[in-house]
Design an enzyme around this catalytic site. Structure first.
Site, PDB file in Angstrom:
ATOM      1  N   ASP A  56       0.921  -1.196   0.070  1.00  0.00           N
ATOM      2  CA  ASP A  56      -0.027   0.049   0.161  1.00  0.00           C
ATOM      3  C   ASP A  56       1.020   1.121   0.150  1.00  0.00           C
ATOM      4  O   ASP A  56       2.117   1.238  -0.480  1.00  0.00           O
ATOM      5  CB  ASP A  56      -0.879  -0.129   1.247  1.00  0.00           C
ATOM      6  CG  ASP A  56      -0.324  -0.090   2.565  1.00  0.00           C
ATOM      7  OD1 ASP A  56      -0.933  -0.318   3.602  1.00  0.00           O
ATOM      8  OD2 ASP A  56       0.924   0.427   2.485  1.00  0.00           O
ATOM      9  N   PHE A  57       0.396   2.184   0.366  1.00  0.00           N
ATOM     10  CA  PHE A  57       1.143   3.626   0.301  1.00  0.00           C
ATOM     11  C   PHE A  57       1.578   4.112   1.607  1.00  0.00           C
ATOM     12  O   PHE A  57       2.836   4.425   1.539  1.00  0.00           O
ATOM     13  CB  PHE A  57       0.210   4.864  -0.351  1.00  0.00           C
ATOM     14  CG  PHE A  57      -0.177   4.373  -1.811  1.00  0.00           C
ATOM     15  CD1 PHE A  57      -1.316   3.797  -2.155  1.00  0.00           C
ATOM     16  CD2 PHE A  57       0.810   4.702  -2.638  1.00  0.00           C
ATOM     17  CE1 PHE A  57      -1.637   3.664  -3.143  1.00  0.00           C
ATOM     18  CE2 PHE A  57       0.136   4.666  -4.007  1.00  0.00           C
ATOM     19  CZ  PHE A  57      -0.859   4.052  -4.390  1.00  0.00           C
ATOM     20  N   ARG A  58       0.967   3.988   2.685  1.00  0.00           N
ATOM     21  CA  ARG A  58       1.231   4.792   4.037  1.00  0.00           C
ATOM     22  C   ARG A  58       1.703   3.832   5.017  1.00  0.00           C
ATOM     23  O   ARG A  58       1.968   4.306   6.053  1.00  0.00           O
ATOM     24  CB  ARG A  58       0.166   5.710   4.263  1.00  0.00           C
ATOM     25  CG  ARG A  58      -0.073   7.001   3.407  1.00  0.00           C
ATOM     26  CD  ARG A  58      -1.257   7.719   3.445  1.00  0.00           C
ATOM     27  NE  ARG A  58      -1.281   8.756   2.411  1.00  0.00           N
ATOM     28  CZ  ARG A  58      -1.545   8.611   1.188  1.00  0.00           C
ATOM     29  NH1 ARG A  58      -2.320   7.037   0.800  1.00  0.00           N
ATOM     30  NH2 ARG A  58      -1.732   9.553   0.003  1.00  0.00           N
ATOM     31  N   ASP A  89      -5.083  -1.089  -9.783  1.00  0.00           N
ATOM     32  CA  ASP A  89      -4.718  -2.491 -10.106  1.00  0.00           C
ATOM     33  C   ASP A  89      -5.614  -3.348 -11.179  1.00  0.00           C
ATOM     34  O   ASP A  89      -5.173  -4.410 -11.558  1.00  0.00           O
ATOM     35  CB  ASP A  89      -4.138  -3.135  -9.236  1.00  0.00           C
ATOM     36  CG  ASP A  89      -5.226  -3.433  -8.214  1.00  0.00           C
ATOM     37  OD1 ASP A  89      -5.011  -3.313  -6.847  1.00  0.00           O
ATOM     38  OD2 ASP A  89      -6.566  -3.333  -8.236  1.00  0.00           O
TER      39      ASP A  89
HETATM   40  N1  APR Z   1      -6.449  -5.583   5.381  1.00  0.00           N
HETATM   41  C1  APR Z   1      -7.264  -4.334   6.040  1.00  0.00           C
HETATM   42  N2  APR Z   1      -6.331  -3.214   5.902  1.00  0.00           N
HETATM   43  C2  APR Z   1      -5.178  -3.178   5.476  1.00  0.00           C
HETATM   44  C3  APR Z   1      -4.406  -4.221   4.970  1.00  0.00           C
HETATM   45  C4  APR Z   1      -5.298  -5.460   4.933  1.00  0.00           C
HETATM   46  N3  APR Z   1      -4.791  -6.655   4.382  1.00  0.00           N
HETATM   47  N4  APR Z   1      -3.349  -3.577   4.503  1.00  0.00           N
HETATM   48  C5  APR Z   1      -3.126  -2.675   4.810  1.00  0.00           C
HETATM   49  N5  APR Z   1      -4.125  -2.142   5.290  1.00  0.00           N
HETATM   50  C6  APR Z   1      -4.443  -0.681   5.732  1.00  0.00           C
HETATM   51  C7  APR Z   1      -3.461   0.093   6.150  1.00  0.00           C
HETATM   52  O1  APR Z   1      -3.599   0.036   7.602  1.00  0.00           O
HETATM   53  C8  APR Z   1      -3.548   1.646   5.799  1.00  0.00           C
HETATM   54  O2  APR Z   1      -4.374   2.105   6.719  1.00  0.00           O
HETATM   55  O3  APR Z   1      -4.817   0.058   4.500  1.00  0.00           O
HETATM   56  C9  APR Z   1      -4.677   1.366   4.443  1.00  0.00           C
HETATM   57  C10 APR Z   1      -4.195   1.829   3.328  1.00  0.00           C
HETATM   58  O4  APR Z   1      -3.860   3.154   3.281  1.00  0.00           O
HETATM   59  P1  APR Z   1      -3.007   3.948   2.086  1.00  0.00           P
HETATM   60  O5  APR Z   1      -1.594   2.964   2.199  1.00  0.00           O
HETATM   61  O6  APR Z   1      -2.845   5.301   2.476  1.00  0.00           O
HETATM   62  O7  APR Z   1      -3.752   3.430   0.738  1.00  0.00           O
HETATM   63  P2  APR Z   1      -4.968   4.206   0.421  1.00  0.00           P
HETATM   64  O8  APR Z   1      -5.830   4.664   1.411  1.00  0.00           O
HETATM   65  O9  APR Z   1      -5.558   3.434  -0.598  1.00  0.00           O
HETATM   66  O10 APR Z   1      -4.320   5.776  -0.587  1.00  0.00           O
HETATM   67  C11 APR Z   1      -5.493   6.563  -0.994  1.00  0.00           C
HETATM   68  O11 APR Z   1      -3.607   7.745  -1.822  1.00  0.00           O
HETATM   69  O12 APR Z   1      -1.720   8.055  -2.934  1.00  0.00           O
HETATM   70  C12 APR Z   1      -2.779   7.932  -3.038  1.00  0.00           C
HETATM   71  O13 APR Z   1      -3.794   7.578  -5.290  1.00  0.00           O
HETATM   72  C13 APR Z   1      -3.232   6.907  -4.044  1.00  0.00           C
HETATM   73  O14 APR Z   1      -5.223   5.674  -4.149  1.00  0.00           O
HETATM   74  C14 APR Z   1      -4.058   6.047  -3.158  1.00  0.00           C
HETATM   75  C15 APR Z   1      -4.677   7.250  -2.193  1.00  0.00           C
END
Ligand code: APR
Length: 238
Positions: free
Chosen positions: A34-36, A106
């Site tokens: 993921d990103f963060r 994706d």
């Molecule tokens: N099950 C549940 N939660 C999960 C899992 C999992 N298997 N894996 C990761 N996570 C949670 C993490 O704890 C995090 O809080 O998913 C979240 C992902 O958050 P981000 O990495 O911020 O991704 P997202 O929210 O999709 O980001 C939004 O930011 O950079 C932009 O365009 C990009 O679409 C993206 C947007």
């Protein structure tokens, strides 16, 4: 089965109007970072901050570096839908789930069989010329070398929403309508950090807001049910 999953299972069994809104955390169990999160894309060392590379102005300024990042980090070959994607596709087939609204690019929800998927941030499985907008197969962009160019001389770009760019207005309006009319809104695998996508949650008017996320989000206190677990795990139990 724990009480929270029991409640989720009961709510889902009684509804034919569920909407799912998800993010990168839905795809981590397919091997896409993921990103963060600590091991997320934005915490990996790269020549420039990834949020900078994924911006429209950077794409225009340095398409070579953009495409190095795109092919190294955004294109992950051989990834497959996981239990969360498959469960959502099943709920749609059962007439329970009306739409998947995803921030992911994706294509895994469609690969799992979901038909009604609204891609708020677009998809790296589609490409077009930045100058004349002619559509192109994604293969050249995702697996080619150097900067792909159109016959008109323009740069071929992914059909994704880069930072500094607006979301597609029609997709946004449709997403808001689904959420506004939803009986159950399940939000999963997203930190709810990025607007306007994160703001969609405010259009929900029901009393069954479900948040399934490994870490806390700014909306936990508004949810009717919060489950801090892996979304694939949770969906495998309902
Ligand atoms: N099950 C549940 N939660 C999960 C899992 C999992 N298997 N894996 C990761 N996570 C949670 C993490 O704890 C995090 O809080 O998913 C979240 C992902 O958050 P981000 O990495 O911020 O991704 P997202 O929210 O999709 O980001 C939004 O930011 O950079 C932009 O365009 C990009 O679409 C993206 C947007």
């Amino acid at each position: 089965m724990d009480e929270r999953t029991e409640t989720l299972k009961k709510w889902i069994s009684e509804s034919d109007n569920i909407v799912f809104f998800g993010g990168a955390g839905v795809s981590t169990e397919s091997g896409i970072p993921d990103f963060r999160s600590v091991d997320g894309l934005y915490n990996q060392k790269w020549k420039y901050p990834p949020e900078t590379i994924l911006s429209a102005s950077f794409f225009r300024r340095d398409p070579e570096e953009y495409y190095r990042f795109h092919r190294e980090k955004l294109v992950i070959d051989g990834v497959k839908p996981n239990r969360a994607h498959l469960a959502l596709a099943r709920l749609e087939q059962e007439g329970k789930l009306r739409a998947v609204l995803t921030q992911n690019i994706d294509g895994l929800h469609q690969a799992a069989g979901s038909k009604n998927v609204l891609e708020l941030h677009g998809s790296i499985l589609r490409a077009y010329c930045a100058k004349c907008r002619k559509p192109y197969p994604a293969e050249l962009m995702n697996h080619g070398k150097g900067v792909p160019r159109c016959g008109c001389g323009g740069v071929i770009r992914p059909d994704i929403v880069l930072y500094e760019e607006p979301l597609d207005q029609d997709v946004l309006t449709s997403a808001i309508n689904y959420i506004r009319n939803a009986e159950i809104l399940i939000v999963g695998g997203t930190s709810l950090n990025v607007y306007p996508a994160a703001g969609l949650i405010n259009y929900y008017r029901g009393n069954k807001l479900v948040l399934i996320n490994l870490s806390e989000t700014p909306y936990d206190s508004y949810a009717d049910l919060v489950i801090h677990e892996k979304i694939g795990e949770v969906f495998s139990r309902i």
